[in-house]
Design an enzyme around this catalytic site. Structure first.
Site, mmCIF file in Angstrom:
data_model
loop_
_atom_site.group_PDB
_atom_site.id
_atom_site.type_symbol
_atom_site.label_atom_id
_atom_site.label_comp_id
_atom_site.label_asym_id
_atom_site.label_seq_id
_atom_site.Cartn_x
_atom_site.Cartn_y
_atom_site.Cartn_z
ATOM 1 N N ASN A 10 -26.678 1.259 -23.823
ATOM 2 C CA ASN A 10 -27.097 0.961 -25.185
ATOM 3 C C ASN A 10 -25.857 1.150 -26.051
ATOM 4 O OD1 ASN A 10 -28.108 0.861 -27.762
ATOM 5 N ND2 ASN A 10 -29.387 2.699 -27.589
ATOM 6 N N TRP A 11 -25.302 0.063 -26.493
ATOM 7 C CA TRP A 11 -24.043 0.161 -27.246
ATOM 8 C C TRP A 11 -24.241 0.639 -28.682
ATOM 9 C CZ3 TRP A 11 -20.394 -4.580 -25.929
ATOM 10 C CH2 TRP A 11 -19.954 -4.448 -24.601
ATOM 11 N N LYS A 12 -25.476 0.651 -29.161
ATOM 12 C CA LYS A 12 -25.759 1.043 -30.550
ATOM 13 C C LYS A 12 -24.915 0.184 -31.503
ATOM 14 C CE LYS A 12 -27.246 5.443 -28.774
ATOM 15 N NZ LYS A 12 -27.473 6.859 -28.969
ATOM 16 N N HIS A 95 -36.282 2.839 -30.075
ATOM 17 C CA HIS A 95 -35.288 3.901 -29.890
ATOM 18 C C HIS A 95 -35.490 4.959 -30.975
ATOM 19 C CE1 HIS A 95 -31.471 5.997 -29.675
ATOM 20 N NE2 HIS A 95 -31.374 5.527 -28.443
ATOM 21 N N GLU A 97 -33.466 6.378 -32.810
ATOM 22 C CA GLU A 97 -32.694 6.103 -34.031
ATOM 23 C C GLU A 97 -33.422 5.086 -34.910
ATOM 24 O OE1 GLU A 97 -29.021 5.266 -31.969
ATOM 25 O OE2 GLU A 97 -28.967 7.366 -31.354
ATOM 26 N N GLU A 167 -36.054 9.685 -23.628
ATOM 27 C CA GLU A 167 -34.823 10.177 -24.244
ATOM 28 C C GLU A 167 -35.136 11.339 -25.193
ATOM 29 O OE1 GLU A 167 -31.702 6.800 -24.160
ATOM 30 O OE2 GLU A 167 -32.768 6.672 -26.058
ATOM 31 N N GLY A 173 -26.463 11.959 -27.768
ATOM 32 C CA GLY A 173 -25.180 12.055 -28.467
ATOM 33 C C GLY A 173 -24.714 13.470 -28.733
ATOM 34 N N SER A 213 -27.066 11.792 -23.165
ATOM 35 C CA SER A 213 -25.831 12.360 -22.613
ATOM 36 C C SER A 213 -25.693 12.168 -21.104
ATOM 37 C CB SER A 213 -25.700 13.843 -23.004
ATOM 38 O OG SER A 213 -25.690 13.976 -24.420
ATOM 39 N N GLY A 234 -25.779 5.847 -23.729
ATOM 40 C CA GLY A 234 -25.145 5.477 -24.994
ATOM 41 C C GLY A 234 -23.629 5.527 -24.878
ATOM 42 N N GLY A 235 -23.052 6.627 -25.326
ATOM 43 C CA GLY A 235 -21.593 6.768 -25.416
ATOM 44 C C GLY A 235 -20.850 6.370 -24.153
#
Ligand code: 13P
Length: 250
Positions: A10-12, A95, A97, A167, A173, A213, A234-235
């Protein structure tokens, strides 16, 4: 049939279309795999570049969100038909977010789930508890509610095609991963709920991912758990070394 592991990124809100091309050119090499499914969910504007850069590779492309209407006066929104036409095959929905910063409710997520299926987009529906909810001991009640409402009125065929990503919000993150036992406990709880709602066959087929993470150092331990069928990352999906997660078993 055994469930295949899915390594999903997920590149956000990261990467421009040009950066997308360059990064996926690298990832074609690092993320090659015969045994693990690979999906990159990217910002809507990056989808055409991502689809072109990934063509002929094992990398599939998805979106990070969409609206639940077909078209019309919804300034700034993206419709499912637009995503499909751009080449997306999957879409992340709900998500945390989106829920926390943009006020999406589980009812909205349910409308999006149904709309995604109308357009043959495979939804990756996210759920997860806050740290307060975990400390209050209501994690499973909360997750069951999110999944029940998100899946309301979906058929068994749709439910087994859908993907759920667990999640925990406190692990996103933050560098703080849920332990593999904590992640497995909730993923198993979600599978139990799907069994209650749809029966054993759907419960055995649906893929349930863990997100929060995930990195090369913890992927193997998480993905080895019986009810964890991969990760939503993510990251660590923003670099070519995402391939170390794809190839976690090597
Ligand atoms: P991180 O892997 O950066 O913690 O993000 C997880 C996530 O939110 C994926 O959807």
């Amino acid at each position: 049939m055994a469930r295949r592991i899915l390594a999903a990124g997920n590149w956000k809100m990261n990467k421009t279309p040009s950066e997308t091309k360059a990064l996926i050119a690298e990832m074609r090499k690092t993320c090659a795999s015969d045994s693990v499914d690979v999906l990159l969910c990217v910002p809507a504007i990056d989808i055409p570049a991502a689809v072109e850069a990934a063509a002929g590779s094992n990398i599939q492309i998805g979106a990070e969100n969409m609206y639940f209407e077909e078209n019309g006066a919804y300034t700034g929104e993206i419709s499912p038909a637009m995503l499909v036409d751009a080449g997306a095959k999957y879409v992340i929905l709900g998500h945390s977010e989106r829920r926390d910063y943009f006020g999406e409710t589980s009812e909205d997520v349910n409308k999006k789930m149904k709309k995604a299926f109308e357009h043959n987009l495979i939804p990756v529906m996210c759920c997860g508890e806050s740290l307060t909810q975990r400390e209050q001991g209501i994690t499973m009640d909360w997750i069951r509610q999110q999944v029940k409402v998100g899946f309301q009125d979906l058929t068994a065929d749709q439910a087994k095609t859908a993907i759920i990503a667990y999640e925990p919000i406190w692990a996103i993150g933050t560098g703080k991963t849920a332990t593999s036992d904590q992640a497995e406990e909730v993923c198993k709880g979600i599978r139990d709920l799907i069994r209650e709602l749809y029966g054993a066959e759907v419960a055995e087929e649906i893929r349930i991912l863990y997100g929060g993470s995930v990195k090369p150092a913890n992927a193997a331990e998480l993905f080895a758990k019986e009810d964890i069928d991969g990760g939503l990352v993510g990251g660590a999906s923003l670099k070519p070394d995402f391939g170390d997660i794809v190839n976690y078993s090597k």
